[in-house]
Write a protein that holds these residues in place. Structure first.
Motif, PDB file in Angstrom:
ATOM      1  N   THR B   2      -0.523  -3.431  -5.744  1.00 22.25           N
ATOM      2  CA  THR B   2       0.710  -2.757  -6.134  1.00 22.25           C
ATOM      3  C   THR B   2       0.776  -2.579  -7.645  1.00 22.25           C
ATOM      4  O   THR B   2       0.559  -3.534  -8.387  1.00 22.25           O
ATOM      5  CB  THR B   2       1.924  -3.580  -5.685  1.00 22.25           C
ATOM      6  N   SER B  24       2.226   7.618  -2.616  1.00 21.02           N
ATOM      7  CA  SER B  24       2.936   7.628  -1.330  1.00 21.02           C
ATOM      8  C   SER B  24       4.315   7.000  -1.516  1.00 21.02           C
ATOM      9  O   SER B  24       4.595   6.339  -2.515  1.00 21.02           O
ATOM     10  CB  SER B  24       2.161   6.837  -0.287  1.00 21.02           C
ATOM     11  N   GLN B  26       5.295   4.609   0.168  1.00 21.77           N
ATOM     12  CA  GLN B  26       5.039   3.168   0.182  1.00 21.77           C
ATOM     13  C   GLN B  26       4.638   2.654  -1.203  1.00 21.77           C
ATOM     14  O   GLN B  26       5.065   1.577  -1.614  1.00 21.77           O
ATOM     15  CB  GLN B  26       3.955   2.832   1.207  1.00 21.77           C
ATOM     16  N   ASP B  27       3.815   3.405  -1.904  1.00 23.93           N
ATOM     17  CA  ASP B  27       3.409   2.978  -3.253  1.00 23.93           C
ATOM     18  C   ASP B  27       4.633   2.767  -4.140  1.00 23.93           C
ATOM     19  O   ASP B  27       4.771   1.745  -4.817  1.00 23.93           O
ATOM     20  CB  ASP B  27       2.535   4.057  -3.934  1.00 23.93           C
ATOM     21  N   THR B  29       7.833   2.491  -3.293  1.00 20.94           N
ATOM     22  CA  THR B  29       8.721   1.450  -2.793  1.00 20.94           C
ATOM     23  C   THR B  29       8.166   0.059  -3.114  1.00 20.94           C
ATOM     24  O   THR B  29       8.900  -0.837  -3.558  1.00 20.94           O
ATOM     25  CB  THR B  29       8.896   1.615  -1.270  1.00 20.94           C
ATOM     26  N   ARG B  30       6.845  -0.109  -2.932  1.00 18.78           N
ATOM     27  CA  ARG B  30       6.220  -1.412  -3.252  1.00 18.78           C
ATOM     28  C   ARG B  30       6.361  -1.729  -4.736  1.00 18.78           C
ATOM     29  O   ARG B  30       6.557  -2.885  -5.120  1.00 18.78           O
ATOM     30  CB  ARG B  30       4.739  -1.398  -2.875  1.00 18.78           C
ATOM     31  N   ILE B  55       9.732  -1.273   3.392  1.00 17.84           N
ATOM     32  CA  ILE B  55       8.378  -0.724   3.542  1.00 17.84           C
ATOM     33  C   ILE B  55       8.249   0.022   4.874  1.00 17.84           C
ATOM     34  O   ILE B  55       7.600   1.075   4.948  1.00 17.84           O
ATOM     35  CB  ILE B  55       7.318  -1.850   3.393  1.00 17.84           C
ATOM     36  N   ALA B  58       9.586   3.399   4.282  1.00 18.01           N
ATOM     37  CA  ALA B  58       8.653   4.196   3.471  1.00 18.01           C
ATOM     38  C   ALA B  58       7.455   4.627   4.306  1.00 18.01           C
ATOM     39  O   ALA B  58       6.981   5.766   4.197  1.00 18.01           O
ATOM     40  CB  ALA B  58       8.203   3.389   2.250  1.00 18.01           C
ATOM     41  N   ARG B  59       6.985   3.719   5.160  1.00 22.22           N
ATOM     42  CA  ARG B  59       5.847   4.036   6.026  1.00 22.22           C
ATOM     43  C   ARG B  59       6.206   5.208   6.945  1.00 22.22           C
ATOM     44  O   ARG B  59       5.424   6.139   7.126  1.00 22.22           O
ATOM     45  CB  ARG B  59       5.450   2.796   6.833  1.00 22.22           C
ATOM     46  N   ASP B  62       6.163   8.363   4.985  1.00 22.01           N
ATOM     47  CA  ASP B  62       4.778   8.821   4.754  1.00 22.01           C
ATOM     48  C   ASP B  62       4.207   9.464   6.022  1.00 22.01           C
ATOM     49  O   ASP B  62       3.537  10.505   5.952  1.00 22.01           O
ATOM     50  CB  ASP B  62       3.900   7.634   4.322  1.00 22.01           C
ATOM     51  N   GLY B  76      11.132   9.463  -0.099  1.00 23.27           N
ATOM     52  CA  GLY B  76      10.401   8.296  -0.592  1.00 23.27           C
ATOM     53  C   GLY B  76      11.057   7.576  -1.756  1.00 23.27           C
ATOM     54  O   GLY B  76      10.456   6.670  -2.338  1.00 23.27           O
ATOM     55  N   VAL B 120      14.823   5.880   0.770  1.00 23.49           N
ATOM     56  CA  VAL B 120      14.596   4.546   1.338  1.00 23.49           C
ATOM     57  C   VAL B 120      15.814   3.697   0.956  1.00 23.49           C
ATOM     58  O   VAL B 120      16.097   3.520  -0.233  1.00 23.49           O
ATOM     59  CB  VAL B 120      13.323   3.912   0.746  1.00 23.49           C
TER      60      VAL B 120
END
Lengths: 453, 453
Positions: B2, B24, B26-27, B29-30, B55, B58-59, B62, B76, B120
């Motif tokens: 991350t 992404s 996820q990126d 959000t992480r 997550i 977010a997934r 994506d 996102g 998110v």
């Protein structure tokens, strides 16, 4: 020269005849003035009227037509205006000696709309003091020993006695529906926010409604199409397409309607004749009409209405009562004193209750087209010290639902007794349709123009 | 794996990078979760958050993109929500132990809108008790010895410390603008009725506003475009075309704006450093900015605000205080007691005054694009027993005008000091334009992400 019989024409008929040139705006206006000449000394419906000014308006409308100008839907139709509604050409005195000779500079929004539609503003009709309870001079055209009801006393009486085909009133408790019932005419208190109140004396923003009187449902629809609609100056109006009210009462009803017969928690305040008449009416309507009982909390509506009205009117009239109390009636003194004792949290609870009761009624309108209930506890009482009891209107005013009074029944002494139909909020057009169905279903007994007609 | 540095991206930047596939959902959000991991133990901005759930959202976003789905403007982007705003997936506890573990069934309208736009929902931010004065646990990211302000304490602190790019707060007095000023971020209290409050704890229908926090004006415009608009469930919203807020801050200002420097009748409540800073700022703006003095009656606004807020909150919280008073702070007890003493006529007079003051301000906006005034009397005070003084917001909340706080000044100890710009009612887009002009004109000193960035 003047044919007073012309004043028997409905507004719709007269508008058609004027449009096709069979009669002039001046002919119809003169006929109404002649009728006023006949009966006004006894009825006293008007606070102000000016025959020369009315004829001047009609003459200008005729000239406009002769020039090939576009005709509005009310071209050449005389309309009388309750004296709490501002007019630039007549005094507007609120039924109070404190405002004698008060002359507004501007027309109220609805008066301006009526003029644009071609109406002749014939005069101002008597209101109780500030549209509250202290009576004016008007007599009931069906029996001058009786009250015409209030607060829109003059508007109801002027239409009932054929002095004008149309008039405007207002209702904060029962001030349109009750006099319509007592005087045997059609009237609607539209959904809250359908008709602008800009330029109309404010008693209570939450409770004030403006609406018309007429001798036929079609006439009522005709004028409501002109009155209804958005006004940036009245924050409770909404941008809407004005529904075709007149069409709604000339078309056949698509389906047999269902009507909820609601006795309301104050049923025992209606006199025996009224209760019997309505039980009979509900039965006569057959399976289309069935009783619906309101949940218990609806009994709180009358107190909530009182709290809101007393607070709002104490807010509006408190300073006047303090400064010029000698010129104010004792009933208004009492109301202001009462309103001043209400706390903000009591007021807010009453406003919340109103919203909640309104929501609860939606359930009925999912099943039914309208609610049927008396417009008043009985016929117009004898005497002129009171304008009668508005209790059968308070609930429907509090929740802002549209209601129509139809002169379909007769009570004690052959006096008219109104049938009140209440519709879903903002579905005034469906209420018109249902009213039309009901009016056709029930043949009114001895339908006639009141007084010497 | 991350990259916490990704959390430095603005929402607009991140949305662009996600849309073009460079990173992404996820990126991003992480990265925000990693930043939370770094600083949350010290700042304590969150009442609830759930990394796994964030997550998972977010997934799914994506996956939606991978399937070729349409991307919303916030696709996102993590957003944090004040804990008086209902979320179907997180508890909503109003900052009160009495509502511990309360789980709403439905999302508030604005939360549903954010989800539809691809956001998110990262978690719930700390609010003072019922968004009134009793403080929560949050610390000011610029100096943890100081209050972040309130009541939207967590939302302001989470954005200021880079835990999320965007957060939602609410204001009934000074609860958006004051914490924005204290924490050095951008925030807007939009025009009353621009953003729906359905599903948001009601303190006062007349005074409640919902609005966002961000680290740039463009981000603020981006999210406001999603939040704004009609909601049939909030009777104060209106059917409107949502204005292009983001475009307003990316375009060049068409004309040099004129700014009214309004000291307000409570000028002497601002500390000397603040007064000096604003006198200097007004001078630095040159002839575009000139002082405007409000008429005397504007001094009554603070009392009117107090009357309305106390009455409305006594109405809303009275029963709770009576039944479960042990779990309620003494400040709220006191407010309810105070509100219960207000009479209905006092309440109605205060509401009328608010309307009248609002109308009077229109005159300023005929000449000027915006009013400039401090967002708070000074920088965030030291200590956590109070959330600071909202007095520089009360007037603008009472009249329902849109106001933005811009983190353009620095006060005592290098702490941020917000510049408040107020615009004409329902002209929030012009306010954005003016804010953009001002932000470019004034180079903020030491603009940075607070705490360890």
């Amino acid at each position: 020269m003047t044919d007073v019989a012309l004043s028997n024409l409905t507004a719709c008929q007269a508008a058609t005849e004027i449009a096709r040139g069979a009669i002039s705006a001046q002919d119809y206006t003169r006929a109404c003035l002649a009728r006023i000449e006949e009966v006004e000394s006894e009825i006293q419906a008007f606070a102000h009227f000016d025959p020369a000014h009315a004829i001047a308006q009609a003459r200008e409308l005729d000239a406009h037509k002769a020039r090939g100008g576009t005709l509005g839907p009310l071209h050449g139709i005389p309309v009388a205006i309750k004296d709490i509604i501002d007019t630039s050409d007549y005094p507007t005195e609120f039924g109070s000696p404190l405002f004698k000779d008060r002359r507004p500079f501007d027309d109220a929004t609805i008066v301006a709309k009526l003029r644009s539609a071609g109406a002749v503003i014939l005069g101002k009709t008597v209101t109780t003091e500030f549209a509250y309870f202290h009576p004016g001079k008007t007599r009931n055209p069906h029996d001058t020993a009786r009250t015409p009801g209030g607060s829109s006393s003059g508007s109801a009486a002027a239409v009932a006695s054929g002095m004008v085909p149309l008039a405007i009133g207002s209702q904060t408790n029962g001030s349109i529906i009750r006099p319509a019932s007592f005087c045997g005419v059609f009237a609607i208190k539209p959904s809250h926010g359908l008709v602008s109140r800009h330029g109309v004396l404010t008693l209570s923003r939450a409770l004030d409604h403006v609406g018309p009187f007429a001798r036929t449902l079609e006439d009522l629809g005709l004028i409501l199409e002109t009155l209804a609609g958005f006004d940036p100056e009245d924050p409770d109006t909404r941008p809407i397409a004005v529904p075709p009210f007149r069409k709604a009462v000339t078309e056949k009803f698509p389906l047999e309607p269902r009507i909820a017969f609601v006795r309301t928690p104050i049923w025992d305040k209606a006199d025996i004749a009224t209760r019997t008449a309505f039980e009979g009416l509900a039965e006569a309507l057959g399976p289309a009409c069935y009783p619906v009982e309101l949940p218990e909390r609806y009994a709180e509506a009358w107190e909530a209405h009182r709290v809101v009205m007393a607070s709002d009117m104490a807010h509006r009239f408190g300073a006047l009562v303090d400064q010029r109390g000698d010129g104010v009636s004792s009933v208004l003194h009492d109301l202001v004193a009462e309103g001043r004792k209400v706390t903000a949290t009591q007021y807010l609870a009453a406003r919340d209750l109103a919203q909640s009761l309104a929501k609860g009624l939606n359930e009925i309108f999912e099943e039914c087209n309208a609610i049927i209930t008396p417009a008043a506890p009985g016929v117009a009482p004898i005497g002129h010290n009171s304008t009668g009891n508005p209790a059968f209107c308070s609930l429907w005013t509090l929740v802002g639902l549209p209601s129509i009074s139809l002169p379909l029944l007769e009570g004690e002494g052959g006096m008219p007794l109104g049938v009140q139909l209440i519709g879903a909020r903002n579905d005034d057009v469906r209420l018109f349709r249902t009213a039309k169905w009901l009016a056709e279903k029930i043949t009114p007994k001895g339908k006639k123009r009141a007084k010497k007609s």
